[in-house]
Write a protein that holds these residues in place. Sequence first.
Motif, short mmCIF file in Angstrom:
data_model
loop_
_atom_site.label_atom_id
_atom_site.label_comp_id
_atom_site.label_asym_id
_atom_site.label_seq_id
_atom_site.Cartn_x
_atom_site.Cartn_y
_atom_site.Cartn_z
N ASP A 61 30.18 85.11 2.33
CA ASP A 61 31.61 85.35 2.23
C ASP A 61 32.28 84.18 1.50
O ASP A 61 32.13 83.04 1.91
CB ASP A 61 32.20 85.52 3.63
CG ASP A 61 33.68 85.87 3.59
OD1 ASP A 61 34.06 86.77 2.83
OD2 ASP A 61 34.46 85.24 4.34
N ARG A 62 32.97 84.48 0.42
CA ARG A 62 33.74 83.46 -0.30
C ARG A 62 35.21 83.64 0.03
O ARG A 62 35.78 84.70 -0.19
CB ARG A 62 33.54 83.59 -1.82
CG ARG A 62 34.32 82.56 -2.63
CD ARG A 62 33.98 82.67 -4.10
NE ARG A 62 34.59 83.85 -4.71
CZ ARG A 62 34.17 84.38 -5.86
NH1 ARG A 62 33.11 83.88 -6.49
NH2 ARG A 62 34.78 85.43 -6.37
N GLN A 63 35.82 82.60 0.58
CA GLN A 63 37.22 82.65 0.98
C GLN A 63 38.03 81.71 0.08
O GLN A 63 37.77 80.51 0.03
CB GLN A 63 37.39 82.24 2.44
CG GLN A 63 36.70 83.17 3.42
CD GLN A 63 36.98 82.79 4.86
OE1 GLN A 63 36.88 81.63 5.24
NE2 GLN A 63 37.33 83.76 5.68
N GLN A 65 41.86 80.31 -1.04
CA GLN A 65 43.26 80.13 -0.68
C GLN A 65 43.98 79.40 -1.81
O GLN A 65 43.38 78.55 -2.48
CB GLN A 65 43.41 79.35 0.62
CG GLN A 65 42.87 80.06 1.85
CD GLN A 65 43.09 79.25 3.12
OE1 GLN A 65 43.06 78.03 3.10
NE2 GLN A 65 43.32 79.93 4.22
N ALA A 82 45.79 83.06 1.64
CA ALA A 82 44.68 83.76 1.01
C ALA A 82 45.13 84.86 0.07
O ALA A 82 44.36 85.32 -0.77
CB ALA A 82 43.75 84.34 2.07
N SER A 104 38.68 86.21 -3.44
CA SER A 104 37.72 86.19 -2.35
C SER A 104 36.74 87.34 -2.55
O SER A 104 37.09 88.37 -3.12
CB SER A 104 38.43 86.32 -1.00
OG SER A 104 39.32 85.24 -0.77
N ARG A 106 32.81 89.22 -0.85
CA ARG A 106 31.83 89.27 0.24
C ARG A 106 30.60 90.06 -0.20
O ARG A 106 30.71 91.07 -0.88
CB ARG A 106 32.46 89.91 1.47
CG ARG A 106 31.57 90.01 2.69
CD ARG A 106 32.36 90.44 3.91
NE ARG A 106 33.28 89.40 4.34
CZ ARG A 106 34.11 89.51 5.39
NH1 ARG A 106 34.13 90.64 6.09
NH2 ARG A 106 34.90 88.52 5.72
N TRP A 173 32.91 78.81 1.99
CA TRP A 173 31.90 79.86 2.08
C TRP A 173 31.43 79.99 3.52
O TRP A 173 31.30 78.99 4.25
CB TRP A 173 30.70 79.55 1.17
CG TRP A 173 30.98 79.80 -0.27
CD1 TRP A 173 30.71 80.93 -0.99
CD2 TRP A 173 31.59 78.89 -1.20
NE1 TRP A 173 31.12 80.79 -2.29
CE2 TRP A 173 31.65 79.55 -2.45
CE3 TRP A 173 32.09 77.58 -1.09
CZ2 TRP A 173 32.20 78.94 -3.58
CZ3 TRP A 173 32.63 76.99 -2.21
CH2 TRP A 173 32.69 77.66 -3.45
#
Length: 254
Positions: A61-63, A65, A82, A104, A106, A173
């Motif tokens: 998962d790449r988050q 912001q 985000a 973002s 996933r 991540w």
Amino acid sequence: MRFLRAAFALSLCGALVVGTAAVAPGEARAYAGDEPIGTPQSGKRLRDRDFGVATQQFGLDRQVQMYQWRASGDGYTPVWNAAPIDSRGFPPERQNPPKLPIESERWWATEATLDGHPIDVSVLQALGQWRVFRPNFSRLPANLAASFQPEGDGLGSAENPLEPRVGDLRILWRELQLPPLEGKIELRDGRWRLSSSVAQAALNAANASNAVELPADQDRALLPWLLGGATVVVIVGLIWRRVRRRRETFLRRD
């Protein structure tokens, strides 16, 4: 209120899942031949090719912001968010970028297996647990290395992380790990899927959370009690299952 509903659903789901397994020995015996005995395998490594980040776990998962202006009372406050904050109507000096330059994203381990049978993605989505991890940025492309630097467990674009500017990004991540699956999945049509009791418990929990209404000021105050109650039920259920299995093993030996 949404915070409490989510917490209540999680607590109730855990209680129902373990409680069902503990009080229904007939059902447990019915699936005894299809209980998982091995260790789940995630298959090929999952990769975020944009940043050269990879994991051998069951999800990546790449988050992302972005530092943006947000209306606050009679003024404006810069915050990490985000999603893009619509700044139409803000004064010119408080305008935000219209979108995040990096989204973002996933990835799921669609080739995961257990005991030689594929694991349905719904199992990963329902039972997996996300954990923040610090990747190895040795494969960071040169164009991104010029814009980002290590910041905490991830990357940031601010020249000074202590003084970010509107439009700066920070990226983290997470990788998905699986808890023990015994009693939570069953083999159907050659694939490991959520057991009927787990699926029903999740549905009941979701319905219950939508029906519960509590004053807003009680949301966070009640959260520790909800989670604590679920934890107690889970522990009691696991102990009961272990005692029952030992008893059945002893009776078969006789």
